[in-house]
Design an enzyme around this catalytic site. Structure first.
Site, PDB file in Angstrom:
ATOM      1  N   TYR A  42       0.723  -1.185  -0.245  1.00 34.52           N
ATOM      2  CA  TYR A  42      -0.054  -0.101   0.118  1.00 34.52           C
ATOM      3  C   TYR A  42       0.884   1.273  -0.047  1.00 34.52           C
ATOM      4  O   TYR A  42       1.966   1.341   0.541  1.00 34.52           O
ATOM      5  CB  TYR A  42      -0.959  -0.062   1.118  1.00 34.52           C
ATOM      6  CG  TYR A  42      -1.650   1.297   1.345  1.00 34.52           C
ATOM      7  CD1 TYR A  42      -3.196   1.470   0.864  1.00 34.52           C
ATOM      8  CD2 TYR A  42      -1.244   2.495   2.096  1.00 34.52           C
ATOM      9  CE1 TYR A  42      -3.727   2.537   0.871  1.00 34.52           C
ATOM     10  CE2 TYR A  42      -1.905   3.567   2.284  1.00 34.52           C
ATOM     11  CZ  TYR A  42      -3.036   3.510   1.643  1.00 34.52           C
ATOM     12  OH  TYR A  42      -3.897   4.815   1.633  1.00 34.52           O
ATOM     13  N   GLU A  62      -2.815   7.746  -4.434  1.00 36.02           N
ATOM     14  CA  GLU A  62      -2.820   6.608  -3.873  1.00 36.02           C
ATOM     15  C   GLU A  62      -2.631   5.358  -4.902  1.00 36.02           C
ATOM     16  O   GLU A  62      -3.127   5.352  -5.750  1.00 36.02           O
ATOM     17  CB  GLU A  62      -4.074   6.261  -3.022  1.00 36.02           C
ATOM     18  CG  GLU A  62      -4.157   5.062  -2.180  1.00 36.02           C
ATOM     19  CD  GLU A  62      -5.421   4.702  -1.574  1.00 36.02           C
ATOM     20  OE1 GLU A  62      -5.734   5.066  -0.302  1.00 36.02           O
ATOM     21  OE2 GLU A  62      -6.621   4.580  -2.234  1.00 36.02           O
TER      22      GLU A  62
END
Lengths: 290, 361
Positions: B100, B183
C-alpha cells in the site's frame, strides 16, 4: 499583546483591489477610534505612487518597509497570488501575516506557512476574517461594532460564525480579550492550540470560546492545550446536520472517512468535560456556568 | 475532484510509474478488440466513482471466449446507483505480494504525509487501527520539490528497492497535480515487476483552474451552476431554503433548523464579498428547487456588505416568503432598503429560523 497591538503598523497587500480599499478604510476608522496606528502602507505590484484613503501604496513589501515600521500584514491578494504574497511578507520578516483570501490552493498554503515558520513569521488564515483586539487593533474584516473589550478569548474556523458568537457575547455582557479567525481551510497557519498559547501568554484572557466545525481534529488539540494551561473553555461545533462526504462551503469542512464529524467531535469535547453549546446563543450561559 | 482509475493510471504512465497494460472501452463491441491488444486473460473494471467496486460486482475476470458477454453484462449494470459508461480492460495479473502506498496532506502537521505498508490489499483504515506498526508514516517538508533519499529509505524500509522510484514518482504526481490524495492500492509484485494495480488521485478543488480543468464533474448540475457563480451549494431533502455567508454560519443555520424540528431543503453559502447580482442569483437558485416553501437568509456582513445583500434579495423577487436576518457591515442601510420593500426582518438568527419553521407549520 495578541499577535498585534495598538502600536503595530499594518501593511495591506492587495491594497488597490476593491476589498483592499474598502477594508483599509474600515481598519483605519477603527484605529482612529481607539487611538491606534492602523494601516500605514499598502502594497500592490506596479501600483506604487497611488494612495488609498491617504495610505501610500508601494510596489513591494521591502519598499514599504524602507519607509515604515511594520509589525503585521493583511493580505487581500487574489487566490492565485496569495501563497506568493505570504512568502514575500515572510521574506521581509513581518511577524504576523493575516490572510483573508479564500480558495487558495492547499499546496501553496503548505509551502507558504512552512516558509513563514522558517523566517519566524506566523500566518493567520487563509480564508479567515482576521483578528480584532477590542480597543487595540483590527487586522482584517471583523465588524468592530459587534465587539467589546473584556476577558473572553474567541477562536474560530468560520468568519461569520465568529461574528454571530461575538454579538451573542457582547449583548450578554461578555467583552472579548481578542478574536482570532483561524480560517476554514484544510491547512491553515495558526491553529486553535497555537492561539490558545497566545491568549495564555497575553494573560488577559479568562475564558476561551472555541468555535469549530466538521472536518479534521484541530478543535480537540486546541481544547487539550487550553486544559493543559488551566484555561477555562467552552465550545460550539457547527455541522451536526451536515451530510457526509459533502464539502460544506469550507474546503476544510468535509467529513472524511467517518472521522471529524461534528457529533463525534462534540462527544470527544464532552469527554474532556468541556461544555459544548448546541446553538451559538447558548454560549453566554455556558460561560456563566463555568 | 476525483480522477477515475483509468485517468489516474494514465497520469502514472506519463510519470514513469509502471501500470498494467489496459484499454478503455465505452461499448461491449470494443471489448474483444481491446482484449487482443492487452492480454489473453483480462479483468474488466467498471470506471465509476465509488469505493468497493469489486464487492459490488464492478470488477470481473474475462477471457477471449466470454469477454463480449461479460462486457455486455457489466455495461448493463449500475454499481452503487451509478451507471457503467466506461470499462477498463486490463491484463490479469499474477500477484505474489501486495503493498500500500499513498501521499496525503496531514492537516495538523500542515505537511504531506506518505503512508506505506508491506501488507497491502486490505482496507487501510482497518490496518491503521488494528496493526498501526505495519503502516509506515513519513512526513515531508512542504518545501521539498523532490524527495530526498533518506525520506525514500524511511518510507520503504526493507521493501524492494524498485518501490523507491515509485515513491519518488508518486510524490512528483502529488505535487504537480495539486493533489490532496495520490494513492496506489494495491501496489503489486508480479513476474513482470512491480505495478500499480489500482490508482486514485483527488485534486484540490481550489487548484482546478491552474490544472486546466474548467468544470468539477463531482458536482450535481445545480451544484455546478451554483459553483459558476462562486457559491458553495448542497442539496438536502426538506422544504426550507437556506442562504448564509460563511460555511460555519450556514451550517449552524441548518443545525438550528433541525433544533426547531424544521428541515432544510438546501444550503447555499454565498461566500465572501457577495455583490447584489450574486445575491440575486443565490436567492433565485435556492427558490428554484422544487419543494422550497420559505427561504431564510442569514447573513453577517464582514467582507460582505448588507446593503448589497438587501439589493440582491429585492432584485430576485421570488414568490416564496424570504425571512431576512442581516447584521454587520452597512447593516443599517441594508435593513432600511429591505424594510421599505416589506420584507420580514428578524433581529437574531434564532428568531429568523423560528419564523421560517413557523411558515412551514
Amino acid at each position: 499583546m495578541i499577535y498585534a497591538g495598538k502600536n503595530t503598523g499594518i501593511l495591506v497587500q492587495g491594497a488597490t483591489g476593491s476589498q483592499g480599499k474598502f477594508h483599509i478604510n474600515l481598519m483605519n476608522a477603527y484605529a482612529k477610534q481607539v487611538g491606534g496606528t492602523g494601516v500605514v502602507a499598502g502594497m500592490t505590484p506596479g501600483k506604487a505612487g497611488q494612495d488609498v484613503f491617504g495610505v501610500p501604496v508601494y510596489n513591494s513589501v521591502v519598499d514599504a518597509l524602507d519607509e515604515y515600521e511594520i509589525g503585521a500584514s493583511v493580505i487581500f491578494v487574489p487566490a492565485s497570488g496569495c501563497g506568493d504574497a505570504i512568502m514575500e511578507a515572510a521574506d521581509a520578516r513581518i511577524p504576523t501575516i493575516v490572510t483573508i483570501t479564500e480558495h487558495v490552493p492547499v499546496h501553496d498554503i503548505m509551502r507558504a506557512v512552512a516558509y513563514a515558520g522558517s523566517r519566524g513569521s506566523r500566518v493567520i488564515g487563509p480564508n479567515c476574517p482576521g483578528m480584532l483586539v477590542p480597543d487595540e487593533c483590527k487586522l482584517g474584516i471583523i465588524p468592530a461594532n459587534l465587539c467589546k473589550k473584556g476577558d473572553v478569548g474567541v477562536i474560530s474556523r468560520s468568519g461569520t460564525l465568529t461574528y454571530q458568537v461575538i454579538s451573542e457575547l457582547t449583548s450578554a455582557g461578555f467583552g472579548q480579550s481578542g478574536i482570532i479567525g483561524i480560517g476554514g481551510d484544510a491547512v491553515i497557519g495558526q491553529t486553535f492550540a497555537e492561539v490558545v498559547d497566545e491568549f495564555h501568554a497575553d494573560g488577559r484572557t479568562k475564558t476561551v470560546v472555541l468555535i469549530g466545525e466538521v472536518g479534521g481534529s484541530l478543535e480537540i488539540e486546541g481544547a487539550r492545550r487550553a486544559l493543559d494551561l488551566g484555561m477555562p473553555i467552552v465550545s460550539y461545533i457547527a455541522g451536526v446536520s451536515a451530510p457526509k462526504e459533502k464539502r460544506m462551503g469550507h474546503a476544510g469542512a468535509i467529513v472524511e472517512g467517518g472521522e471529524g464529524d461534528a457529533g463525534s467531535k462534540i462527544e470527544r469535547l464532552r469527554a474532556l468535560d468541556i461544555p459544548v453549546a448546541t446553538r451559538p446563543s447558548e454560549i453566554p450561559d455556558l460561560i456563566r456556568g463555568l | 475532484m476525483k480522477f477515475r482509475e483509468y485517468e489516474a493510471k494514465q497520469i502514472f504512465r506519463e510519470s514513469g510509474i509502471p501500470v498494467p497494460n489496459s484499454v478503455l472501452i465505452t461499448s461491449a463491441d470494443e471489448a474483444k478488440p481491446a482484449l487482443d491488444k492487452v492480454s489473453d486473460k483480462v479483468v474488466l473494471k467498471a470506471q465509476v466513482d465509488v469505493g468497493g467496486r469489486g464487492k459490488a460486482g464492478g470488477i470481473l475476470p474475462a477471457t477471449a471466449e466470454n469477454i463480449a458477454d461479460v462486457a455486455r453484462d457489466l455495461f448493463a449494470k449500475t454499481i452503487k446507483g451509478l451507471p457503467v459508461e466506461k470499462i477498463l480492460v486490463e491484463e490479469a495479473l499474477e500477484i505474489s505480494h501486495e503493498y500500500y502506498l499513498s501521499i496525503t496532506i496531514d492537516r495538523a502537521k500542515k505537511m504531506p504525509l506518505i503512508l506505506f505498508s508491506s501488507e497491502g490489499g486490505v482496507e487501510i483504515e482497518t490496518l491503521a487501527k488494528e496493526r498501526p506498526e505495519a503502516l509506515r508514516r513519513v512526513y515531508v517538508d512542504p518545501s521539498f520539490v523532490t524527495l530526498p533519499d533518506f525520506i525514500v529509505r524511511n518510507v520503504i524500509g526493507t521493501a524492494p528497492k524498485e518501490i523507491g522510484k515509485i515513491v519518488r514518482d508518486l510524490f512528483a504526481v502529488f505535487r504537480s497535480k495539486d493533489a490532496v490524495l495520490a494513492e496506489i492500492n494495491p501496489l503489486v509484485m508480479t513476474p513482470k515487476g512491480i505495478l500499480a494495480a489500482d490508482g486514485k488521485i483527488i485534486l484540490d478543488d481550489n487548484s482546478l483552474a491552474r490544472q486546466g480543468i474548467s468544470e468539477n464533474r463531482d458536482l450535481t448540475p445545480r451544484e455546478a451552476e451554483a459553483e459558476k457563480h462562486g457559491f458553495s451549494y448542497v442539496e438536502l431533502d426538506g422544504n426550507i431554503g437556506v442562504i448564509g455567508n460563511g460555511a460555519g454560519l450556514t451550517m449552524a443555520t441548518l443545525d438550528i433548523i433541525s433544533h426547531y424540528h424544521g428541515k432544510a431543503a438546501n444550503f447555499l453559502d454565498v461566500g465572501g464579498g457577495a455583490a447584489s447580482d450574486r445575491v440575486m442569483y443565490a436567492v433565485r437558485l435556492v427558490a428554484s428547487m422544487p419543494g422550497v416553501k420559505v427561504i431564510v437568509v442569514n447573513l453577517l456582513g464582514g467582507i460582505t456588505r448588507c446593503d448589497e445583500v438587501a439589493k440582491g434579495i429585492i432584485e430576485a423577487g421570488v414568490s416564496q416568503p424570504v425571512i431576512v436576518r442581516i447584521a454587520g457591515t452597512n447593516e443599517e442601510e441594508g435593513r432600511r432598503l429591505l424594510q421599505a420593500c416589506g420584507y420580514v426582518m428578524s433581529d437574531t438568527m434564532d428568531q429568523a429560523i423560528r419564523a421560517a419553521v413557523e411558515v412551514i407549520q
